[in-house]
Motif scaffolding. Structure first.
Motif, PDB file in Angstrom:
ATOM      1  N   LYS A  45     128.966 -57.315  -1.427  1.00  0.00           N
ATOM      2  CA  LYS A  45     128.984 -56.880  -2.830  1.00  0.00           C
ATOM      3  C   LYS A  45     129.961 -55.746  -3.027  1.00  0.00           C
ATOM      4  O   LYS A  45     130.660 -55.658  -4.027  1.00  0.00           O
ATOM      5  N   MET A  51     138.256 -56.059  -8.282  1.00  0.00           N
ATOM      6  CA  MET A  51     138.642 -57.067  -9.260  1.00  0.00           C
ATOM      7  C   MET A  51     139.667 -56.474 -10.207  1.00  0.00           C
ATOM      8  O   MET A  51     140.137 -55.373 -10.031  1.00  0.00           O
ATOM      9  N   LEU A  52     139.977 -57.206 -11.235  1.00  0.00           N
ATOM     10  CA  LEU A  52     140.984 -56.732 -12.180  1.00  0.00           C
ATOM     11  C   LEU A  52     140.516 -55.514 -12.967  1.00  0.00           C
ATOM     12  O   LEU A  52     141.290 -54.633 -13.306  1.00  0.00           O
ATOM     13  N   VAL A  53     139.229 -55.535 -13.277  1.00  0.00           N
ATOM     14  CA  VAL A  53     138.689 -54.409 -14.039  1.00  0.00           C
ATOM     15  C   VAL A  53     138.108 -53.415 -13.050  1.00  0.00           C
ATOM     16  O   VAL A  53     137.660 -53.786 -11.991  1.00  0.00           O
ATOM     17  N   GLU A  54     138.125 -52.174 -13.433  1.00  0.00           N
ATOM     18  CA  GLU A  54     137.575 -51.152 -12.560  1.00  0.00           C
ATOM     19  C   GLU A  54     136.118 -51.453 -12.232  1.00  0.00           C
ATOM     20  O   GLU A  54     135.354 -51.789 -13.127  1.00  0.00           O
ATOM     21  N   PRO A  55     135.744 -51.301 -10.975  1.00  0.00           N
ATOM     22  CA  PRO A  55     134.366 -51.629 -10.601  1.00  0.00           C
ATOM     23  C   PRO A  55     133.384 -50.640 -11.212  1.00  0.00           C
ATOM     24  O   PRO A  55     133.727 -49.511 -11.516  1.00  0.00           O
TER      25      PRO A  55
END
Lengths: 288, 450
Positions: A45, A51-55
Motif C-alpha cells: 500500500k 501515483m499522479l496525484v500527491e498521496p
C-alpha cells in the motif's frame, strides 16, 4: 516467522504430539502468518502511493505506523530477527523469500501444520519458483528489480480495482500469475511485454533500490534513511521501503486474493503448469 | 450540467444521476439561515441551492416547507499541476463554509487541496435603462443625435445570480487542506492541512499566520497528522484540532502566537480488550464539530461517534456505535482501503440529535436524550419524494427480521461521507456519491423517531 509452533518432521510421522500443543501451534502459526500478510499488504500500500496525484499523507502515516507496530511485535517475538537474517545472506535471499511465499501460497486457513511440511520439503527446489515469479515481469535486471516489477503489476491491479470485490482481485491475481495483465495481451511468453515496462515505470517513478544487508532492527530506519525534510522525498522514501523487506511483493500475490472467510490467508493457483513456458522466458532474460 | 424539463416536476430534491467521477459530491453546507445550501464536487464545481420562499399567506399549512432548487452553479477550482513535484493538484472541493451575511450578497469560502477562494454570490434583478450616452446595446451614441436628457430608470429584469471570486488565498499550504473554519469575529478564518494550521484575514491574501505546526524536524519521525480543525462558535480565541491518533487539542490563541502547545488535550485511553493492529487506524478522528452551544465537541472515528464535554478531558461523555459489526471485518476493510474513509458528523440545531454516515447508503442518527440510534437509508430506489423514511436494520447474527440487511451484503462503495443539518429546522442534506438527498421533517417529527 516460525518461532511459534512445533516443527514436525515429515519423515517422522509416528511421533505423538498432544492435541493441545498441536492446536496451540496451529493458532500461533496462523497468527504469525496473518501478521506477516498484513505487513506485506501494508508495504505494498505504501509503495502504491506513487501515483499522479500527491498521496494522502494521513493514510501513508497510518499505514507506516501499522508497519512499525508489526515490526516491533515481531522484534519482540524474535521472528523479525529470523526474517532479517534471511536478508543478510544475499545469495540465499531469493530462495528464502520464496520459501516464505510457499508458506502463504499453500496456506489454507484451517491447517497450519501442512504448511510447515511444504516449507521444509520445498527448500531444495526453490529455483523453479524463482523462475515462475520473476517471469511475471518482463523487465528484470536483478532480483530486487524483479520484485519491483511484480509489485508494479500488482500496483495496476490495486489501482484498477480500488473498491471492487475480492473476486476481482483474485482474478487479477490469477491473470498476472499466468503472465497476462488485465489490459495486456498474453505476450509475456514472448519475453517482451511492451506495455508493462512503461506502466511499471510510471508506478515507481524514481525510487532507489538499496542493496546491502539491513541489521535486525534497522529495516525501518533503512526505509527512512535517505530522506530529507522536503515532502517530495517522502514519496521516494516510502517507495524506498521496497528495498528492505524483499518478500513483500511476492506475498502480495497471496494477500491480494484472500479467501472468503479469512481475509489474510490466501489461496493461489498452482503455477507449476506454466513453468515450462516461463522457464523459456527466463532463459531469454537471464541469458542476455 | 443540463437539466431535463421533466425532472423538476418529478422531484425537487434529487440531482440527476450522472455516473462520472467528477460529479461525486465532496462537501455539503447550509448557510447560517439555512436558505442556501452549497455542494462542492470532485470536478471543482459548486452548486448552490436556494429554498423556495414560503407564501406569506397566514393560512399556509404548517409543515409545508419550501423546496430547494438550484440557484447557481459555478466552477470554483480548476485542476492544477505542481511543476516542482510533478504532481497534479486535484480540483476537488474539500470544504465549503459560508460567511455570516452582512449585506444583500452572500459570501462563501471554498477550498481544494491547496487554494482557498472567497466567492461573492449576488443577485441582480434590475437594470438601468435609458442612458443618455449609450444606446440599448451599450454602444456610444453619436452626440449629435442626442436631443434631450433623461434620467435612467431601473427596470426589473429576470433574476440573475452572479458569482465572482473576490479573494484567492494561495500558496499557504504545502500539504492537503482538510478543513476551513470561519471565526466568530467575522474577520478571520483558519485553514488546516495535514501538518499545519494557518489563520487568515479575509481581506488579506498574501500572508497568513501559522498557528499550529506539527511537522517534525525529521520527516521519518512523523507519526501523527492533523485531520480536522474548527473555531469555537462563540469564543474567537479558541479552536480545536483532531489528529490521526484520536486526540483532540483545544488551543487558545491568547496564550502564544504559535499554538503548538495545547490548552487542553482530549484523549480516551485505549481499551486493552479491543486492541489490534488496526486500533490506531480506527481511532483516527475524521471529523470534529463544536456543538451550537459551544460546550460540547462531536467527533467521528471509524466505528463510533463521540460527544466530549470541553470541561472533561479524560474521555468522551457519550459514545455511540455507528457500525460495530464492522469490527470483525477490519482486515478486509484495510485491504480495500475503506478503513481510511473519512466520515463527517453533524449536530442538529438544538444539539439534541447527532448524525453521521455509514456504508450501503445508510446514515445514522442518535438521540442524545434517549441514547437510541436509528439507521436510515439514502437510496433513490427505495424512496420517493415526500415518502417517509423507513428505518433499517443490520442483521449480524441473532433473529433476522424481514427487511434486515445482512452484514455481508453491505455495499462499501455506497458511502455517506458528507452531510449537513439545517441550522434552525429539521432539514438534512445527505450526499450519496453523486446524488444529493434533502430530507425534511414534518410537524410532529414522525420520520425522525423509530
Amino acid at each position: 516467522m516460525f518461532s511459534k509452533g512445533t516443527k514436525r518432521k515429515f519423515s517422522d510421522g509416528g511421533e505423538e504430539i498432544s492435541d493441545e500443543s498441536l492446536l496451540g501451534a496451529r493458532v500461533a502459526s496462523s497468527y504469525s502468518l496473518q501478521r506477516q500478510s498484513l505487513l506485506d499488504m501494508s508495504l505494498i500500500k505504501l509503495q502504491l502511493c506513487h501515483m499522479l496525484v500527491e498521496p494522502n499523507l494521513c493514510r501513508s502515516v497510518l499505514i507506516a505506523n501499522t508497519v512499525r507496530q508489526i515490526q516491533e511485535e515481531m522484534t519482540h517475538d524474535g521472528s523479525w530477527h529470523m526474517v532479517t537474517e534471511a536478508f543478510c545472506s544475499a545469495g540465499q535471499s531469493p530462495s528464502e523469500r520464496l520459501v516464505a511465499t510457499e508458506v502463504l501460497c499453500r496456506s489454507r486457513e484451517q491447517d497450519a501444520e501442512p504448511k510447515l511440511f511444504s516449507v521444509i520439503s520445498y527448500e531444495g527446489c526453490c529455483e523453479e519458483e524463482v523462475v515462475a515469479d520473476e517471469t511475471l515481469c518482463s523487465v528484470s535486471v536483478s532480483d530486487t528489480v524483479s520484485n519491483v516489477c511484480l509489485a508494479g503489476r500488482m500496483g495496476q491491479c490495486w489501482e484498477k480495482s480500488e473498491l471492487s470485490g475480492i473476486e476481482r482481485d483474485e482474478e487479477a491475481l490469477e491473470d498476472s500469475r499466468l503472465g497476462s495483465g488485465e489490459e495486456e495481451e498474453i505476450d509475456t511468453e514472448d519475453g517482451a511485454s511492451t506495455e508493462s515496462p512503461k506502466t511499471i515505470g510510471q508506478v515507481f517513478g524514481t525510487f532507489e533500490i538499496k542493496n546491502g544487508s539491513p541489521g535486525p532492527d534497522s529495516a525501518l530506519e533503512e526505509l527512512f534513511s535517505d530522506v530529507d525534510t522536503s515532502y517530495y522525498d517522502l514519496d521516494t522514501m516510502l517507495t524506498g521501503m521496497q528495498s528492505a523487506p524483499k518478500m513483500g511483493p511476492y506475498d502480495l500475490l497471496d494477500s491480494l486474493a484472500p479467501s472468503h472467510s479469512s481475509p489474510s490467508i490466501v489461496s493461489t493457483p498452482n503455477c507449476r503448469s506454466d513453468l515450462n513456458e516461463l522457464d523459456h522466458i527466463m532463459e531469454i532474460i537471464v541469458g542476455s | 450540467m443540463g437539466e431535463d424539463g421533466e425532472s423538476p416536476k418529478i422531484n425537487h430534491s434529487f440531482l440527476r444521476d450522472y455516473v462520472t467521477e467528477a460529479d461525486v459530491i465532496s462537501t455539503v453546507e447550509f448557510n447560517q439561515t439555512g436558505d442556501l445550501l452549497a455542494t462542492g464536487d470532485k470536478g471543482g464545481r459548486v452548486v448552490i441551492f436556494q429554498r423556495e420562499t414560503e407564501s406569506k399567506d397566514e393560512s399556509e399549512e404548517l409543515g409545508e416547507s419550501g423546496e430547494y432548487n438550484v440557484y447557481s452553479t459555478f466552477q470554483s477550482h480548476e485542476p492544477d499541476f505542481d511543476y516542482l513535484k510533478s504532481l497534479e493538484i486535484e480540483e476537488k472541493i474539500n470544504k465549503i463554509r459560508w460567511l455570516p451575511q452582512q449585506n444583500a450578497a452572500h459570501f462563501l469560502l471554498s477550498t481544494n487541496d491547496k487554494t482557498i477562494k472567497l466567492w461573492k454570490v449576488s443577485e441582480r434583478d434590475k437594470r438601468p435603462e435609458g442612458y443618455n450616452l449609450k444606446d440599448e446595446e451599450g454602444r456610444i451614441k453619436d452626440i449629435s443625435t442626442v436631443t434631450s436628457l433623461r434620467v435612467p430608470v431601473l427596470k426589473p429584469t429576470d433574476l440573475m445570480v452572479e458569482v465572482r471570486p473576490r479573494r484567492i488565498f494561495a500558496n499557504g499550504h504545502t500539504y492537503h487542506v482538510n478543513s476551513i473554519s470561519v471565526n466568530s469575529d467575522g474577520e478571520t478564518y483558519l485553514s488546516a492541512d495535514d501538518l499545519r494550521i494557518n489563520m487568515w484575514h479575509l481581506d488579506i491574501t498574501d500572508r497568513s499566520f501559522n498557528i499550529v505546526d506539527i511537522k517534525p524536524a525529521n520527516m521519518e519521525d512523523l507519526t501523527e497528522v492533523i485531520t480536522a480543525a474548527e473555531f469555537h462558535p462563540q469564543h474567537c480565541h479558541l479552536f480545536v484540532y483532531s489528529s490521526s491518533k484520536g486526540t483532540l487539542r483545544l488551543c487558545d490563541m491568547r496564550e502564544s502566537a504559535l499554538c503548538d502547545k495545547h490548552s487542553k488535550i482530549f484523549e480516551e485511553p485505549e481499551d486493552p480488550g479491543n486492541r489490534s493492529f488496526f486500533s490506531e487506524i480506527i481511532s483516527s478522528v475524521s471529523d470534529v464539530k463544536f456543538s451550537h452551544s459551544g460546550r460540547y465537541l462531536l467527533t467521528r472515528d471509524y466505528l463510533t461517534v463521540k460527544v466530549w464535554d470541553l470541561n472533561m478531558e479524560k474521555g468522551p461523555v457519550e459514545t455511540y456505535q455507528v457500525h460495530e459489526y464492522l469490527r470483525s471485518k477490519l482486515c478486509s476493510l484495510y485491504e480495500n482501503d475503506c478503513i481510511f474513509d473519512k466520515f463527517e458528523c453533524v449536530w442538529n440545531s438544538t444539539d439534541s440529535v447527532i448524525m453521521t454516515g455509514a456504508y450501503n447508503s445508510f446514515f445514522r442518527m442518535f438521540d442524545r436524550e434517549t441514547g437510541r440510534g436509528v439507521t436510515l437509508e439514502a437510496w433513490r430506489e427505495s424512496s420517493k419524494p415526500r415518502a417517509v423514511l423507513r428505518t433499517r436494520r443490520i442483521y449480524n447474527g441473532g433473529r433476522r427480521r424481514r427487511g434486515d440487511v445482512g452484514v455481508d451484503s453491505l455495499d462499501f462503495t455506497k458511502k455517506i461521507l458528507h452531510m449537513a443539518w439545517h441550522p434552525a429546522e429539521n432539514i438534512i442534506a445527505i450526499a450519496a456519491t453523486n446524488n444529493l438527498y434533502i430530507f425534511q421533517d414534518r410537524v410532529n417529527a414522525e420520520n425522525l423517531k423509530t
